[in-house]
Design a protein around this motif. Structure first.
Motif, PDB file in Angstrom:
ATOM      1  N   ALA A  35      -0.409  11.767  15.352  1.00 24.63           N
ATOM      2  CA  ALA A  35      -0.521  10.513  14.601  1.00 24.63           C
ATOM      3  C   ALA A  35       0.385   9.465  15.223  1.00 24.63           C
ATOM      4  O   ALA A  35       1.487   9.767  15.697  1.00 24.63           O
ATOM      5  N   SER A  36      -0.074   8.231  15.211  1.00 21.06           N
ATOM      6  CA  SER A  36       0.737   7.127  15.725  1.00 21.06           C
ATOM      7  C   SER A  36       1.798   6.741  14.702  1.00 21.06           C
ATOM      8  O   SER A  36       1.706   7.074  13.521  1.00 21.06           O
ATOM      9  N   ASP A  37       2.804   5.999  15.159  1.00 23.40           N
ATOM     10  CA  ASP A  37       3.842   5.523  14.241  1.00 23.40           C
ATOM     11  C   ASP A  37       3.238   4.606  13.185  1.00 23.40           C
ATOM     12  O   ASP A  37       3.628   4.657  12.003  1.00 23.40           O
ATOM     13  N   ASP A  38       2.306   3.746  13.592  1.00 24.98           N
ATOM     14  CA  ASP A  38       1.665   2.850  12.631  1.00 24.98           C
ATOM     15  C   ASP A  38       0.943   3.644  11.548  1.00 24.98           C
ATOM     16  O   ASP A  38       1.017   3.311  10.365  1.00 24.98           O
ATOM     17  N   SER A  39       0.243   4.686  11.954  1.00 23.93           N
ATOM     18  CA  SER A  39      -0.507   5.476  10.985  1.00 23.93           C
ATOM     19  C   SER A  39       0.443   6.243  10.067  1.00 23.93           C
ATOM     20  O   SER A  39       0.176   6.407   8.873  1.00 23.93           O
ATOM     21  N   ARG A  40       1.580   6.709  10.611  1.00 28.16           N
ATOM     22  CA  ARG A  40       2.565   7.401   9.764  1.00 28.16           C
ATOM     23  C   ARG A  40       3.149   6.448   8.727  1.00 28.16           C
ATOM     24  O   ARG A  40       3.378   6.836   7.575  1.00 28.16           O
ATOM     25  N   ARG A  41       3.410   5.205   9.142  1.00 28.09           N
ATOM     26  CA  ARG A  41       3.936   4.238   8.169  1.00 28.09           C
ATOM     27  C   ARG A  41       2.908   3.964   7.074  1.00 28.09           C
ATOM     28  O   ARG A  41       3.247   3.858   5.894  1.00 28.09           O
ATOM     29  N   ALA A  42       1.658   3.859   7.472  1.00 30.32           N
ATOM     30  CA  ALA A  42       0.602   3.652   6.477  1.00 30.32           C
ATOM     31  C   ALA A  42       0.505   4.857   5.543  1.00 30.32           C
ATOM     32  O   ALA A  42       0.287   4.709   4.330  1.00 30.32           O
ATOM     33  N   ALA A  43       0.675   6.049   6.097  1.00 30.39           N
ATOM     34  CA  ALA A  43       0.612   7.259   5.275  1.00 30.39           C
ATOM     35  C   ALA A  43       1.692   7.236   4.199  1.00 30.39           C
ATOM     36  O   ALA A  43       1.456   7.641   3.052  1.00 30.39           O
ATOM     37  N   ALA A  44       2.875   6.755   4.551  1.00 30.75           N
ATOM     38  CA  ALA A  44       3.958   6.680   3.564  1.00 30.75           C
ATOM     39  C   ALA A  44       3.601   5.722   2.432  1.00 30.75           C
ATOM     40  O   ALA A  44       3.897   5.985   1.257  1.00 30.75           O
ATOM     41  N   ARG A  45       2.941   4.597   2.768  1.00 26.59           N
ATOM     42  CA  ARG A  45       2.533   3.652   1.717  1.00 26.59           C
ATOM     43  C   ARG A  45       1.421   4.260   0.859  1.00 26.59           C
ATOM     44  O   ARG A  45       1.373   4.046  -0.365  1.00 26.59           O
ATOM     45  N   ALA A  60       1.630  15.261  -4.924  1.00 23.13           N
ATOM     46  CA  ALA A  60       2.491  16.305  -4.364  1.00 23.13           C
ATOM     47  C   ALA A  60       2.072  16.645  -2.938  1.00 23.13           C
ATOM     48  O   ALA A  60       2.923  16.814  -2.045  1.00 23.13           O
ATOM     49  N   ALA A  61       0.761  16.761  -2.717  1.00 26.41           N
ATOM     50  CA  ALA A  61       0.276  17.059  -1.368  1.00 26.41           C
ATOM     51  C   ALA A  61       0.640  15.937  -0.408  1.00 26.41           C
ATOM     52  O   ALA A  61       1.064  16.182   0.740  1.00 26.41           O
ATOM     53  N   ALA A  62       0.490  14.695  -0.851  1.00 27.46           N
ATOM     54  CA  ALA A  62       0.798  13.551   0.000  1.00 27.46           C
ATOM     55  C   ALA A  62       2.277  13.528   0.377  1.00 27.46           C
ATOM     56  O   ALA A  62       2.641  13.268   1.528  1.00 27.46           O
ATOM     57  N   SER A  63       3.142  13.828  -0.599  1.00 28.40           N
ATOM     58  CA  SER A  63       4.575  13.833  -0.321  1.00 28.40           C
ATOM     59  C   SER A  63       4.921  14.870   0.749  1.00 28.40           C
ATOM     60  O   SER A  63       5.697  14.590   1.680  1.00 28.40           O
ATOM     61  N   GLY A  64       4.335  16.052   0.630  1.00 23.05           N
ATOM     62  CA  GLY A  64       4.590  17.091   1.620  1.00 23.05           C
ATOM     63  C   GLY A  64       4.084  16.717   2.998  1.00 23.05           C
ATOM     64  O   GLY A  64       4.722  17.008   4.019  1.00 23.05           O
ATOM     65  N   LEU A  65       2.950  16.045   3.042  1.00 20.03           N
ATOM     66  CA  LEU A  65       2.366  15.666   4.329  1.00 20.03           C
ATOM     67  C   LEU A  65       3.159  14.542   4.989  1.00 20.03           C
ATOM     68  O   LEU A  65       3.275  14.496   6.225  1.00 20.03           O
ATOM     69  N   VAL A  66       3.730  13.641   4.209  1.00 19.80           N
ATOM     70  CA  VAL A  66       4.592  12.602   4.775  1.00 19.80           C
ATOM     71  C   VAL A  66       5.801  13.242   5.446  1.00 19.80           C
ATOM     72  O   VAL A  66       6.196  12.864   6.555  1.00 19.80           O
ATOM     73  N   GLU A  67       6.390  14.233   4.792  1.00 21.64           N
ATOM     74  CA  GLU A  67       7.547  14.920   5.357  1.00 21.64           C
ATOM     75  C   GLU A  67       7.209  15.606   6.676  1.00 21.64           C
ATOM     76  O   GLU A  67       8.070  15.743   7.553  1.00 21.64           O
ATOM     77  N   ARG A  68       5.953  16.005   6.825  1.00 19.93           N
ATOM     78  CA  ARG A  68       5.540  16.695   8.056  1.00 19.93           C
ATOM     79  C   ARG A  68       5.048  15.723   9.125  1.00 19.93           C
ATOM     80  O   ARG A  68       4.624  16.139  10.193  1.00 19.93           O
ATOM     81  N   GLY A 105      -5.508  -1.038 -10.287  1.00 19.50           N
ATOM     82  CA  GLY A 105      -4.492  -2.001 -10.664  1.00 19.50           C
ATOM     83  C   GLY A 105      -3.095  -1.555 -10.286  1.00 19.50           C
ATOM     84  O   GLY A 105      -2.275  -2.359  -9.812  1.00 19.50           O
ATOM     85  N   ARG A 106      -2.797  -0.285 -10.477  1.00 17.56           N
ATOM     86  CA  ARG A 106      -1.461   0.205 -10.158  1.00 17.56           C
ATOM     87  C   ARG A 106      -1.234   0.252  -8.643  1.00 17.56           C
ATOM     88  O   ARG A 106      -0.125   0.000  -8.175  1.00 17.56           O
ATOM     89  N   VAL A 107      -2.271   0.567  -7.877  1.00 16.16           N
ATOM     90  CA  VAL A 107      -2.123   0.586  -6.416  1.00 16.16           C
ATOM     91  C   VAL A 107      -1.836  -0.819  -5.890  1.00 16.16           C
ATOM     92  O   VAL A 107      -1.081  -0.992  -4.920  1.00 16.16           O
ATOM     93  N   HIS A 108      -2.402  -1.835  -6.541  1.00 21.17           N
ATOM     94  CA  HIS A 108      -2.128  -3.205  -6.096  1.00 21.17           C
ATOM     95  C   HIS A 108      -0.635  -3.508  -6.146  1.00 21.17           C
ATOM     96  O   HIS A 108      -0.089  -4.192  -5.269  1.00 21.17           O
ATOM     97  N   ALA A 109       0.041  -3.001  -7.173  1.00 16.86           N
ATOM     98  CA  ALA A 109       1.480  -3.247  -7.279  1.00 16.86           C
ATOM     99  C   ALA A 109       2.226  -2.679  -6.076  1.00 16.86           C
ATOM    100  O   ALA A 109       3.211  -3.267  -5.602  1.00 16.86           O
ATOM    101  N   VAL A 110       1.763  -1.542  -5.559  1.00 14.59           N
ATOM    102  CA  VAL A 110       2.380  -0.956  -4.369  1.00 14.59           C
ATOM    103  C   VAL A 110       2.097  -1.816  -3.142  1.00 14.59           C
ATOM    104  O   VAL A 110       2.991  -2.085  -2.327  1.00 14.59           O
ATOM    105  N   LEU A 111       0.839  -2.258  -3.015  1.00 17.42           N
ATOM    106  CA  LEU A 111       0.476  -3.101  -1.868  1.00 17.42           C
ATOM    107  C   LEU A 111       1.234  -4.420  -1.884  1.00 17.42           C
ATOM    108  O   LEU A 111       1.615  -4.950  -0.829  1.00 17.42           O
ATOM    109  N   ALA A 112       1.460  -4.954  -3.077  1.00 19.37           N
ATOM    110  CA  ALA A 112       2.131  -6.248  -3.193  1.00 19.37           C
ATOM    111  C   ALA A 112       3.592  -6.180  -2.784  1.00 19.37           C
ATOM    112  O   ALA A 112       4.214  -7.213  -2.510  1.00 19.37           O
ATOM    113  N   GLU A 113       4.163  -4.982  -2.721  1.00 19.51           N
ATOM    114  CA  GLU A 113       5.565  -4.833  -2.323  1.00 19.51           C
ATOM    115  C   GLU A 113       5.763  -5.111  -0.846  1.00 19.51           C
ATOM    116  O   GLU A 113       6.884  -5.393  -0.417  1.00 19.51           O
ATOM    117  N   ASP A 114       4.689  -5.002  -0.038  1.00 23.58           N
ATOM    118  CA  ASP A 114       4.827  -5.223   1.409  1.00 23.58           C
ATOM    119  C   ASP A 114       4.837  -6.720   1.685  1.00 23.58           C
ATOM    120  O   ASP A 114       3.798  -7.327   1.825  1.00 23.58           O
TER     121      ASP A 114
END
Length: 578
Positions: free
Chosen positions: A362-372, A416-424, A569-578
């Protein structure tokens, strides 16, 4: 009410563990359910059954010689996931093909269908026969739309006996279809059922009243009447089941032969059922029918629901012979099985855990997107967790009341799965695929299948090597919309999640094309989804379990559409943080 549990979220898992510990003579635990712990010396067509938990002895209690070879067991009142079904198929297959049989519910159809296609790609001949015995869930002219209730026993038993007798897959499938075509059931309830940890039942029946035409997942009845006497209930059952339109093709009342099954749904005692059955037997015999091997007891329950159902299997010579053939399972035994002719199955070692499988680069850009994306899934988890009870309450008005529970399980697992995959160090595509699989596996049901499809489709569009852009997200959401509509066959106006998904996807695409950034375009799309979800209150249901309850759903928005709008609606709040 249900009184004994540890953690309501793990109730089904804990139940399966205890069931296997108590029933090792018949079953062994496999991923997704149970499979036989023994097998005949000669290979057989494998019968794999299943559905949500909460219906014991359906489905695990019917696994054993002469009946089913495996049972996929989902969460409470939720279908097992496609991965779970596939696992049970592979554990039960003996080289002569597999017949899947289960009740006609949207989630089961989606998940079992996906599992069937997966094993077919590996060369396993796999077929499906749906159980459609409930006469109150659709008109006689639309029997293919009917749901399966306690009549699943007749289909499973005759198909399992055919497999034990050496029939090939064509023959087992033919017998199962014939048994289903010749089975009719109807049920009544005096109280609703309460899931572990819940404060109230999924639906209520007024004191002294009875709901006619209920479903085994807590779907409310079609009409409410006064509670009759035992004789009165017997007369109601027989009146409806001997109605001319319900007598199967090729069967006759005068001179016919039927297997009657009086089923308790959880809280009605056998002694009460016997009082009712005495009058049922009189009425059937007075009509000219011969009773074959009557059954009275619990065969397909709904937790603690106080209620009963009557099933009639109209037999011909072959079906009668197969019904009477020996079977030995934890909950259903008849005749004599020569156990010395059985050999123990050596359990296969479990496959590698997903966490051990290597991830693609995975590229660095894709890893950053994965964290979001992981943060967005955590936000979805929190939003659904806060509203799960209300979503369940809305669902219970015309459905089975488990939407909030299922969505909560799914979002918790995905986060939970997403959190584990970000760590990896996973990229966006790998993270979405893993989260989608976790959501589908843990939630089960229709919502689990659909949300798993949404995330995995989006995963394919984002990939792991390129930066995630607004056009890529918009095209991925549009593809997910198309995939969901093709998969579930729902359209706008059917009162489903699609009513919110389509305006969300279309608005997102149009705003991105107009030049909006992802956060602003998502905001507009989420608003469109919310408006559309609220508007579903004015629609009549066309698909799913609410379909048979018609006007009860009017004035109530669709819970699937509401949960999608809530997450958007809740995901928008996360996107708006960037």
């Amino acid at each position: 009410m249900t009184r004994l549990w540890n953690d309501p979220a793990s109730f089904a898992d804990d139940m399966v563990d205890g069931f296997v510990r108590a029933s090792g003579r018949w079953v062994r635990k496999v991923s997704g359910g149970v499979s036989r712990s023994t097998r005949s010396s000669a290979d057989e067509v494998a019968l794999v059954i299943g559905g949500g938990s909460g219906h014991y002895p359906a489905f695990g209690g019917l696994v054993g010689p002469g009946l089913a070879h495996g049972a996929a067991m989902g969460n409470l009142f939720a279908s097992p996931s496609a991965h779970q079904v596939e696992s049970v198929i592979r554990a039960s297959h003996q080289g002569r093909g597999v017949l899947l049989s289960f009740g006609n519910y949207a989630g089961d159809v989606l998940h079992f269908g996906a599992a069937q296609e997966a094993v077919r790609r590996d060369g396993i001949d796999c077929r499906t026969v749906l159980v459609t015995d409930d006469i109150f869930s659709a008109q006689p002219s639309e029997t293919e739309k009917r749901r399966g209730i306690a009549g699943d026993l007749t289909v499973f038993k005759t198909a399992g006996a055919a497999a034990a007798a050496g029939y090939d897959l064509d023959g087992v499938e033919r017998v199962a279809r014939l048994a289903n075509a010749r089975t009719r059931s109807m049920g009544v309830a005096f109280t609703g059922c309460t899931l572990p940890g819940a404060d109230a039942p999924l639906f209520t029946v007024p004191e002294g009243k009875m709901a006619v035409g209920l479903g085994i997942h807590g779907e409310p009845g079609i009409e409410i009447t006064d509670i009759p006497s035992a004789d009165g209930l017997a007369e109601l059952f027989v009146q409806h089941l001997l109605d001319g339109a319900e007598v199967p093709d090729g069967a006759t009342v005068d001179g016919g032969r039927v297997v009657p099954i009086l089923n308790g749904l959880g809280s009605v005692k056998n002694e009460e059922l016997y009082v009712v059955f005495s009058r049922i037997a009189d009425l059937l015999e007075d009509a000219g029918l011969t009773l074959v091997d009557p059954q009275v007891g619990e065969f397909c329950t709904s937790f603690d629901m106080a209620g009963a159902s009557l099933t009639l299997l109209w037999v011909d010579e072959e079906l009668e012979r197969l019904w009477l053939a020996p079977a030995d399972t934890p909950a259903f035994r008849t005749g004599s099985i020569e156990r010395e002719a059985l050999v123990a199955v050596v359990p296969q070692e479990a496959g590698a855990d997903d966490a051990e499988r290597p991830l693609p680069e995975a590229s660095d850009d894709s890893r950053r997107a994965a964290a979001r994306i992981a943060a967005a899934l955590e936000a979805a988890r929190d939003a659904i967790g806060a509203e799960a009870d209300e979503l369940g309450r809305i669902d219970a008005i015309a459905g089975d009341g488990d939407h909030g529970i299922g969505m909560k399980r799914g979002t918790v697992a995905a986060a939970a799965a997403a959190s584990g995959l970000v760590e990896r160090g996973a990229g966006a595509g790998s993270l979405l695929e893993g989260a989608g699989d976790a959501w589908s596996d843990r939630a089960g049901g229709t919502s689990g299948a659909i949300w798993g499809l949404i995330l995995t489709t989006l995963a394919g569009h984002l990939g792991n090597t390129e930066a995630v852009s607004a056009p890529k997200v918009a095209s991925g959401i549009a593809a997910a919309k198309d995939a969901v509509m093709a998969y579930g066959k729902a359209s706008v106006g059917d009162k489903t999640l699609v009513d919110a998904l389509v305006p969300f996807a279309d608005t997102l695409a149009s705003r991105v094309q107009a030049g909006d950034g992802l956060a602003q375009a998502w905001k507009e799309a989420a608003s469109a989804a919310s408006t559309a979800a609220t508007a579903t209150a004015d629609l009549m249901p066309v698909m799913g379990r609410a379909r048979s309850h018609g006007t009860k759903a009017l004035g109530v928005p669709d819970p699937g559409a509401l949960s999608l709008a809530l997450i958007a609606g809740r995901v928008h709040a996360v996107l708006a943080e960037d």
